[in-house]
Design a protein around this motif. Structure first.
Motif, mmCIF file in Angstrom:
data_model
loop_
_atom_site.group_PDB
_atom_site.id
_atom_site.type_symbol
_atom_site.label_atom_id
_atom_site.label_comp_id
_atom_site.label_asym_id
_atom_site.label_seq_id
_atom_site.Cartn_x
_atom_site.Cartn_y
_atom_site.Cartn_z
ATOM 1 N N CYS A 139 0.799 -1.235 0.000
ATOM 2 C CA CYS A 139 0.000 0.000 0.000
ATOM 3 C C CYS A 139 0.829 1.282 0.000
ATOM 4 C CB CYS A 139 -0.931 -0.003 1.213
ATOM 5 S SG CYS A 139 -1.967 -1.452 1.280
ATOM 6 N N THR A 140 1.934 1.318 0.772
ATOM 7 C CA THR A 140 2.688 2.581 0.851
ATOM 8 C C THR A 140 3.380 2.913 -0.478
ATOM 9 O OG1 THR A 140 2.944 2.294 3.217
ATOM 10 C CG2 THR A 140 4.420 3.861 2.176
ATOM 11 N N PRO A 141 4.152 1.968 -1.068
ATOM 12 C CA PRO A 141 4.722 2.311 -2.370
ATOM 13 C C PRO A 141 3.670 2.581 -3.444
ATOM 14 C CG PRO A 141 5.380 0.088 -1.683
ATOM 15 C CD PRO A 141 4.678 0.695 -0.543
ATOM 16 N N LEU A 168 8.938 -3.819 2.431
ATOM 17 C CA LEU A 168 7.701 -3.047 2.593
ATOM 18 C C LEU A 168 7.664 -1.850 1.642
ATOM 19 C CD1 LEU A 168 5.225 -2.571 4.533
ATOM 20 C CD2 LEU A 168 6.749 -1.209 5.932
ATOM 21 N N ASN A 169 8.792 -1.156 1.515
ATOM 22 C CA ASN A 169 8.799 0.104 0.767
ATOM 23 C C ASN A 169 9.777 0.133 -0.412
ATOM 24 O OD1 ASN A 169 6.851 1.681 2.263
ATOM 25 N ND2 ASN A 169 8.286 1.612 3.965
ATOM 26 N N GLY A 170 11.069 0.108 -0.106
ATOM 27 C CA GLY A 170 12.074 0.358 -1.145
ATOM 28 C C GLY A 170 11.999 -0.579 -2.331
ATOM 29 N N ASP A 193 28.125 6.834 -1.372
ATOM 30 C CA ASP A 193 27.953 8.289 -1.368
ATOM 31 C C ASP A 193 26.501 8.611 -1.727
ATOM 32 O OD1 ASP A 193 28.081 11.008 -1.622
ATOM 33 O OD2 ASP A 193 29.906 11.018 -2.856
ATOM 34 N N LEU A 194 25.665 8.592 -0.689
ATOM 35 C CA LEU A 194 24.219 8.762 -0.899
ATOM 36 C C LEU A 194 23.894 10.139 -1.486
ATOM 37 C CD1 LEU A 194 21.481 7.419 -0.534
ATOM 38 C CD2 LEU A 194 21.427 8.270 1.807
ATOM 39 N N LYS A 195 24.607 11.139 -1.012
ATOM 40 C CA LYS A 195 24.368 12.503 -1.513
ATOM 41 C C LYS A 195 24.593 12.556 -3.031
ATOM 42 C CE LYS A 195 26.152 17.220 -1.162
ATOM 43 N NZ LYS A 195 27.080 18.133 -0.484
ATOM 44 N N VAL A 228 8.653 9.142 2.616
ATOM 45 C CA VAL A 228 7.852 8.072 3.230
ATOM 46 C C VAL A 228 8.021 8.067 4.762
ATOM 47 C CG1 VAL A 228 7.457 5.558 3.264
ATOM 48 C CG2 VAL A 228 8.087 6.673 1.136
ATOM 49 N N GLY A 229 9.126 8.595 5.238
ATOM 50 C CA GLY A 229 9.485 8.480 6.659
ATOM 51 C C GLY A 229 8.457 9.039 7.632
ATOM 52 N N ILE A 230 8.313 8.343 8.735
ATOM 53 C CA ILE A 230 7.504 8.850 9.858
ATOM 54 C C ILE A 230 8.383 8.675 11.085
ATOM 55 C CG2 ILE A 230 5.391 8.590 11.231
ATOM 56 C CD1 ILE A 230 4.061 7.252 8.859
ATOM 57 N N ASN A 231 8.969 9.747 11.565
ATOM 58 C CA ASN A 231 9.909 9.662 12.690
ATOM 59 C C ASN A 231 9.454 10.569 13.824
ATOM 60 O OD1 ASN A 231 11.956 8.135 11.056
ATOM 61 N ND2 ASN A 231 11.918 10.023 9.874
ATOM 62 N N GLY A 239 9.758 13.674 8.615
ATOM 63 C CA GLY A 239 10.031 12.642 7.621
ATOM 64 C C GLY A 239 11.513 12.303 7.534
ATOM 65 N N ASP A 240 11.864 11.603 6.449
ATOM 66 C CA ASP A 240 13.267 11.271 6.174
ATOM 67 C C ASP A 240 13.926 12.367 5.342
ATOM 68 O OD1 ASP A 240 12.895 8.881 7.469
ATOM 69 O OD2 ASP A 240 12.591 7.709 5.646
ATOM 70 N N VAL A 241 13.144 13.404 5.012
ATOM 71 C CA VAL A 241 13.635 14.498 4.178
ATOM 72 C C VAL A 241 13.596 15.781 5.006
ATOM 73 C CG1 VAL A 241 13.106 15.866 2.103
ATOM 74 C CG2 VAL A 241 12.775 13.377 2.069
HETATM 75 P P1 NAD Z 1 13.200 -0.461 7.340
HETATM 76 O O1 NAD Z 1 13.881 -0.180 8.635
HETATM 77 O O2 NAD Z 1 12.610 -1.800 7.084
HETATM 78 O O3 NAD Z 1 14.216 -0.161 6.153
HETATM 79 C C1 NAD Z 1 15.021 0.976 6.164
HETATM 80 C C2 NAD Z 1 15.933 0.951 4.958
HETATM 81 O O4 NAD Z 1 16.749 2.115 5.021
HETATM 82 C C3 NAD Z 1 16.883 -0.246 4.922
HETATM 83 O O5 NAD Z 1 16.822 -0.829 3.639
HETATM 84 C C4 NAD Z 1 18.261 0.329 5.170
HETATM 85 O O6 NAD Z 1 19.279 -0.287 4.380
HETATM 86 C C5 NAD Z 1 18.079 1.781 4.722
HETATM 87 N N1 NAD Z 1 18.989 2.673 5.442
HETATM 88 C C6 NAD Z 1 19.238 2.695 6.775
HETATM 89 N N2 NAD Z 1 20.141 3.661 7.054
HETATM 90 C C7 NAD Z 1 20.450 4.245 5.878
HETATM 91 C C8 NAD Z 1 21.322 5.305 5.513
HETATM 92 N N3 NAD Z 1 22.056 5.946 6.409
HETATM 93 N N4 NAD Z 1 21.384 5.637 4.211
HETATM 94 C C9 NAD Z 1 20.642 4.995 3.286
HETATM 95 N N5 NAD Z 1 19.791 4.003 3.583
HETATM 96 C C10 NAD Z 1 19.704 3.628 4.860
HETATM 97 O O7 NAD Z 1 12.134 0.707 7.175
HETATM 98 P P2 NAD Z 1 10.738 0.775 6.391
HETATM 99 O O8 NAD Z 1 9.773 -0.176 6.988
HETATM 100 O O9 NAD Z 1 10.951 0.749 4.912
HETATM 101 O O10 NAD Z 1 10.275 2.249 6.814
HETATM 102 C C11 NAD Z 1 11.014 3.390 6.451
HETATM 103 C C12 NAD Z 1 10.339 4.618 7.004
HETATM 104 O O11 NAD Z 1 9.043 4.732 6.429
HETATM 105 C C13 NAD Z 1 10.102 4.620 8.521
HETATM 106 O O12 NAD Z 1 10.250 5.952 8.990
HETATM 107 C C14 NAD Z 1 8.665 4.190 8.651
HETATM 108 O O13 NAD Z 1 8.060 4.666 9.841
HETATM 109 C C15 NAD Z 1 8.061 4.846 7.442
HETATM 110 N N6 NAD Z 1 6.829 4.232 6.953
HETATM 111 C C16 NAD Z 1 5.843 5.064 6.555
HETATM 112 C C17 NAD Z 1 4.675 4.555 6.039
HETATM 113 C C18 NAD Z 1 3.618 5.514 5.581
HETATM 114 O O14 NAD Z 1 2.470 5.118 5.434
HETATM 115 N N7 NAD Z 1 3.956 6.771 5.311
HETATM 116 C C19 NAD Z 1 4.481 3.182 5.943
HETATM 117 C C20 NAD Z 1 5.520 2.332 6.319
HETATM 118 C C21 NAD Z 1 6.692 2.864 6.815
#
Ligand code: NAD
Length: 281
Positions: A139-141, A168-170, A193-195, A228-231, A239-241
């Motif tokens: 659902c999320t992707p 779940l996502n990536g 080099d993620l940047k 996508v992040g929820i922190n 988020g993650d951004v």
């Molecule tokens: P996960 O922990 O399963 O996966 C995280 C991924 O990030 C891993 O593949 C890891 O290799 C990568 N990673 C970790 N550190 C990194 C770094 N420094 N640089 C690059 N990549 C890095 O997480 P997930 O379940 O995919 O969730 C990710 C985020 O999305 C969380 O914040 C979660 O709460 C959020 N989320 C949001 C929704 C939504 O509905 N918006 C749904 C699910 C998850």
């Protein structure tokens, strides 16, 4: 910068789904049904499930939540899933994660009939998605994909960078962008080099779980950025951004909250309806 309003997009999707359910009801004299299994009393899971039930009712789905105590035996859950698999009134089954440690998550996921797997986690659906066949899509992707497509319909040849490689996502996000003919790079915690990777991207999808990881100077002008992040942090949910910095550079950006989150639940409803429609053919 254009703010991609996930709340509005989700409301529009729910309105379309509501109409679709009404049409299905008049055609088949029944409505799609979603059954959620909730184990234990984790507060976030309870909130998610309540929201899922509320949204399902709002669009006219038949919705049911089956609750078990934390101590429930794995066998009981697997038997319930078998019962739901053969129940014609149930179109979609979702087992809310995470599960207690004594229950094998993979066994539970694989017990769900792939044609009722509204989370898209069953290996059959994962395989179908990566082969480009029809499948339930996580659902999320799926929500991210619909937001990107709403903003830009032709993604041919775009360079996309997915940050995070979770099942779940990536990973499913990567498949969806590939299907749209993007050139996709999947990055993760071991990426050198993620940047530099992000700076190449026309589209960035960040699903990591690290607050404000993606900074303003990681994003090229005119990039579409999906967060996508929820922190949970001291300053609230982020988020993650890094929203403030990235909003100065990007062409379009999703906010947190109000971006991907609302689309996730709307996509669960969409998946339930799609499972129902496939079962009526
Ligand atoms: P996960 O922990 O399963 O996966 C995280 C991924 O990030 C891993 O593949 C890891 O290799 C990568 N990673 C970790 N550190 C990194 C770094 N420094 N640089 C690059 N990549 C890095 O997480 P997930 O379940 O995919 O969730 C990710 C985020 O999305 C969380 O914040 C979660 O709460 C959020 N989320 C949001 C929704 C939504 O509905 N918006 C749904 C699910 C998850």
């Amino acid at each position: 910068m254009i703010l991609i309003d996930g709340k509005k997009a989700a409301a529009e999707l729910r309105a379309e789904l509501k109409e679709e359910v009404a049409e299905l009801k008049s055609k088949h004299n029944k409505v799609p049904g979603l059954t959620v299994i909730l184990i234990g009393d984790l507060t976030p899971s309870q909130i998610y499930v309540r929201n899922k039930e509320k949204s399902a009712n709002e669009v006219g789905l038949k919705s049911e939540v089956i609750k078990y105590a934390d101590s429930v035996e794995e066998k009981t859950v697997l038997e319930k899933i078998q019962e739901l698999n053969s129940d014609e009134t149930v179109s979609g089954i979702l087992v809310q994660l995470p599960l207690p440690k004594h229950i094998d998550k993979q066994k539970v996921i694989e017990a769900i009939d792939p044609s009722k797997d509204v989370d898209g986690f069953h290996p059959m659906n994962v395989g179908n998605l990566s082969s480009g066949y029809e499948s339930s899509i996580p659902c999320t992707p799926l929500g991210c994909y619909l937001l990107i497509k709403k903003f830009e319909s032709n993604l041919n040849g775009k360079k996309a960078v997915v940050v995070g490689r979770s099942n779940l996502n990536g990973k499913p996000m990567t498949q969806l962008l590939l299907k749209e003919n993007c050139t996709v790079t999947i990055t993760h915690s071991k990426t050198k080099d993620l940047k530099a990777e992000c700076l190449e991207a026309d589209i960035i999808v960040a699903a990591v779980g690290i607050p404000e990881l993606v900074r303003g100077d990681w994003v090229k002008k005119d990039a579409i950025v999906i967060d996508v992040g929820i922190n949970k942090t001291d300053k609230g949910i982020v988020g993650d951004v890094h929203f403030e910095e990235v909003s100065k550079n990007a062409k379009a950006l999703t906010p947190v909250p109000g971006g991907v989150g609302p689309m996730t639940i709307a996509c669960l409803l969409k998946n339930t309806i799609d499972c129902f429609k496939r079962s009526q053919i």
